[in-house]
Design an enzyme around this catalytic site. Structure first.
Site, PDB file in Angstrom:
ATOM      1  N   SER A 207      52.086  64.130  63.599  1.00  0.00           N
ATOM      2  CA  SER A 207      53.225  63.398  63.047  1.00  0.00           C
ATOM      3  C   SER A 207      53.361  62.068  63.766  1.00  0.00           C
ATOM      4  CB  SER A 207      54.494  64.217  63.220  1.00  0.00           C
ATOM      5  OG  SER A 207      54.689  64.486  64.581  1.00  0.00           O
ATOM      6  N   ALA A 209      56.137  59.356  65.608  1.00  0.00           N
ATOM      7  CA  ALA A 209      57.219  59.585  66.561  1.00  0.00           C
ATOM      8  C   ALA A 209      58.499  59.993  65.854  1.00  0.00           C
ATOM      9  CB  ALA A 209      57.464  58.315  67.360  1.00  0.00           C
ATOM     10  N   THR A 216      51.332  61.152  68.102  1.00  0.00           N
ATOM     11  CA  THR A 216      49.871  61.101  68.155  1.00  0.00           C
ATOM     12  C   THR A 216      49.306  60.240  67.017  1.00  0.00           C
ATOM     13  OG1 THR A 216      49.657  63.210  69.288  1.00  0.00           O
ATOM     14  CG2 THR A 216      47.771  62.494  67.987  1.00  0.00           C
ATOM     15  N   ASP A 269      67.058  67.050  67.449  1.00  0.00           N
ATOM     16  CA  ASP A 269      65.836  67.803  67.195  1.00  0.00           C
ATOM     17  C   ASP A 269      66.141  69.261  67.553  1.00  0.00           C
ATOM     18  OD1 ASP A 269      63.246  67.951  66.378  1.00  0.00           O
ATOM     19  OD2 ASP A 269      62.401  66.874  68.067  1.00  0.00           O
ATOM     20  N   SER A 277      59.098  72.718  61.622  1.00  0.00           N
ATOM     21  CA  SER A 277      58.333  71.480  61.491  1.00  0.00           C
ATOM     22  C   SER A 277      56.902  71.684  61.991  1.00  0.00           C
ATOM     23  CB  SER A 277      59.035  70.373  62.291  1.00  0.00           C
ATOM     24  OG  SER A 277      58.221  69.247  62.413  1.00  0.00           O
TER      25      SER A 277
END
Lengths: 504, 504
Positions: A207, A209, A216, A269, A277
């Site tokens: 994914s 950021a 990554t 998050d 996710s």
């Protein structure tokens, strides 16, 4: 005129060239006959039907000049999504009531959402029917009323089902994931290169950021193209055994990408969303064996061993229901890994490790070898206890570096990471020993400097925990592509001391 | 050129005539030097500074044609709020990080927000720094992690403090409020007229609809202007003892109006927000004695006696902290009050009661008299137990009707409520007895027919609970200003049966 179910509500569509970001916007004249007969007002949510595709867009009303009578305009993203050409006639009507919102309201008041409920919600999310208000309420409700294991499984399944799914002819399909929160912890390109060099199949999707200065995918994009289609990704994996691509480009778990944008705006998050996710992307990508890295530290995303254990437990339980083999490892999250923070700066650390340079950050190298070793063992490539040695030999021999270059070439060609035009060292204001670093403030400073939108932006660390420094010695250097962003990061650092604690 | 702190970021501002609803939008060219040097992208939140005022706006990027180099455009609301003239030079910069969002995150995870925290959040809300995502998260968090009495008091105080406050030379200052949720329950104009005719001072501010087809302000607006400034409202009250105006126009508790828009989109109305919303408006308006009406019914906003008792308890406790005298009464919420539902249709019921017509809805009349009587007793105008009789006499004598006309004239002149162009009766499909009505579905149908945006829209009830009906007899008539809306309401009724239950 194209096919019309209700010609009275037909409008000729025009591309107005307005980029509204993620929002789908339709522009109509105040005196438009459709606007008046339907009773539309500014901000009404409208279904736009091209005959082939439908989108839900928000109405902006135009007073004069921009449109002719009988015309409607579309924002850039709405134009692309609807996929029509200039002058095509579309029909418009009120967007249907959002029935799935009753699931969100029930959740707010503590009820459980069942699998059909999550499917209803995510189906509406993926089709663009949820506004920011609705998305944010769903995200917040799922954080405030923590999801139980059944709900996380159902959310994971719904994320998979509302997107594409990839399957592979062989087994095992290896994968790894870091729960994040630790700046610079960019082990993926190294782990994938080692694993693929050892013969594993590792089709890695990453994914971008969420709240960090680089994902990554952001880092890898400075080294090679990452926006690959499912077909292109398959060709890379068939040829090289591994890839490192952006998950969103192959439309795995598209709901997750939509929700992530809102989580980013809230800097939120939650555990359930996090597990769904991660696992939905892995399962949709067809993975069978996955190593999960959880860095633990006071200012990392996961702050305590207890929190890591809870996350590992729910992740393992949910993975088990999907028949996914998982190895969860925790690592030291008390300070950034490597030196660079930000896409291009982290890419340079990755290259140094792969190329076996003496200057390569030892912590990044060691951490990547641990994870690669664990994956080699999980997949049965190495015997138990022998994984890390196998990984180290693959790196030392240059096979991993050769594999990485081959993967980059297969993804579309290797790139040189960009360098920032604006740099500014931040100096120690006293002499002493570095006793603590605040990962969150460091990440925030790197984001304010422009990362990850600006690939070259971020910061480069010059010290580590326990180092002795002299007053006036550079602690880190800020990198930015624009002077405004550089100043913004400097302001933040100035007003949010201490970022790095130095004790006499 | 006007005064500039940072001329390098100066842009000439233009009104583009785009109505984006409540959103503040700034438009810049993709190749704009400020955009490029600051690193702005679509949807960046930007502070726009005119020298005198600042707003936070969302960036939309324009590709071609709309703007010249060195120009930026503003949406209609942003233009009005900034209050500048064409060609004025503004400076732009990144909006500052939203520090108060940490309060929202803490709330999501179950922590309490303290008085300073609420002030920080609401200060940012009122200054327009919260996007829809942030507003929705705050609203949702406060619903999911129910506010305790301290928090509701703090939220109330913050709502008052971030807006204007009115004070009055005399005492008592009377007021009334209905917790809503019951279509057609439009007692306010009647209660205010009776109370003012009896010599009380009752400066009534009302809200517009949240999720209902009409708020008192919406209904009253079909009879007289309601968007009065604080000064204009004071003149009306000095002259007539009472007024019925929209609270938002005098900027009492402006945060509440911003939050209400989001609550409406979510169809969500939590206890804590409800109490703070009601009490902040009353206290900011300078009220000292308030009667609260809570209709209770299975499909009303408050569904049970227990929920009403909980609401009454927290409302009374919070009121006590602000030295506000409260009398809370519950009423029958099993069916709509009066016949009309929607601004103009309700206004006609109000007029019939005030004018003492035989055709006036008896339930609306009786309910208004109960509330007026309670208020007369609370304020000491009537002896205990004698309030309702005094109210009935004031109505029967024509004094209340005369007072209402005088108030309308003082507010800017009496109006005739509009009549809808499109009407359609909905018929009983069987014969029998009316055993239940779904207030929520009736309200939804009235909203889909266009209420409250379209003043004439809504529906007119022809039956009440317990009535005997024949198949084919009209149950209610839909009113709409546009055929699209009429059909939309009919579709909804067709697919959401039963709205009215008829038992053989």
């Amino acid at each position: 005129m194209s096919k019309q179910s209700a010609p009275g509500n037909g409008l000729k569509i025009r591309r107005l060239g307005i980029d509204t970001g993620h929002d789908f916007v339709i522009y109509m004249r105040r005196d438009c006959h459709v606007c008046r007969s339907e009773g539309f007002t500014a901000h009404t949510r409208i279904e736009v039907d091209s005959g082939d595709r439908k989108i839900t867009a928000v109405l902006n009303i135009v007073n004069h000049g921009l449109l002719l009578q009988g015309e409607a305009g579309l924002s850039e993203r709405a134009w692309t999504k609807l996929g029509v050409s200039e002058g095509h006639v579309v029909t418009v009507r009120y967007a249907k009531p959002l029935d799935s919102l009753s699931q969100v309201r029930a959740k707010i008041y503590g009820k459980r959402i069942d699998p059909d409920g999550f499917l209803d919600v995510l189906g509406d999310v993926v089709s663009g029917r949820y506004s920011d208000i609705h998305l944010s309420s769903f995200i917040t409700a799922c954080a405030a009323q923590a999801l139980d294991t059944n709900e996380v499984s159902a959310l994971t399944a719904a994320m998979i089902e509302t997107g594409d799914q990839v399957s592979w002819p062989n087994s095992p399909i290896a994968d790894k994931h870091c729960v994040g929160g630790l700046p610079g912890n960019r082990t993926t390109p190294i782990v994938v290169s080692i694993a693929a060099a050892c013969g594993l199949t590792i089709p890695k999707t990453s994914s971008r950021a969420i709240t960090s200065p680089a994902g990554t995918a952001d880092t890898m994009e400075t080294l090679a193209p990452v926006n690959l289609s499912a077909a292109a990704m398959r060709r890379v994996v068939e040829r090289e055994g591994g890839c490192i691509v952006w998950g969103g480009a192959v439309d795995l778990s598209p709901a997750d990408d939509i929700l992530i944008r809102v989580e980013r705006a809230l800097d939120l998050d939650s555990e359930g969303q996090l597990v769904a996710s991660v696992l939905s992307k892995k399962i949709a990508a067809g993975s069978s064996h996955v190593v999960i890295d959880i860095p633990v530290g006071e200012t990392a995303k996961i702050r305590s061993a207890a929190a890591a254990a809870s996350l590992a437990r729910i992740m393992t339980e949910v993975a088990h229901r999907f028949d996914l083999k998982l190895a969860v490892t925790t690592s030291d999250g008390s300070q950034p890994v490597g030196r660079g923070i930000g896409p291009a700066l982290e890419a340079r650390d990755v290259l140094a490790v792969l190329q076996g340079k003496d200057s390569a950050p030892a912590d990044l190298r060691a951490h990547a070898l641990t994870l690669a070793g664990s994956l080699l063992e999980l997949c049965g490539t190495a015997a138990e206890g022998a994984g890390e040695d196998m990984a180290a030999q693959t790196l030392a021999s240059g096979q991993a570096w050769a594999k990485f270059q081959a993967i980059c070439e297969a993804q579309g060609g290797m790139r040189v990471p960009p360098v920032a035009d604006h740099r500014k060292p931040v100096l120690a204001t006293r002499s002493g020993r570095v006793s603590a670093l605040d990962n969150r403030k460091i990440a925030r400073a790197a984001r304010l400097a422009g990362a990850p939108v600006s690939k070259a932006a971020g910061l480069e660390m010059h010290i580590r925990l326990g180092d002795t420094v002299e007053a006036g010695q550079p602690l880190f250097t800020l990198h930015a592509s624009a002077s405004g962003e550089l100043n913004y990061a400097l302001d933040y650092i100035g007003t949010h001391q201490p970022v790095i604690v130095i004790e006499p």
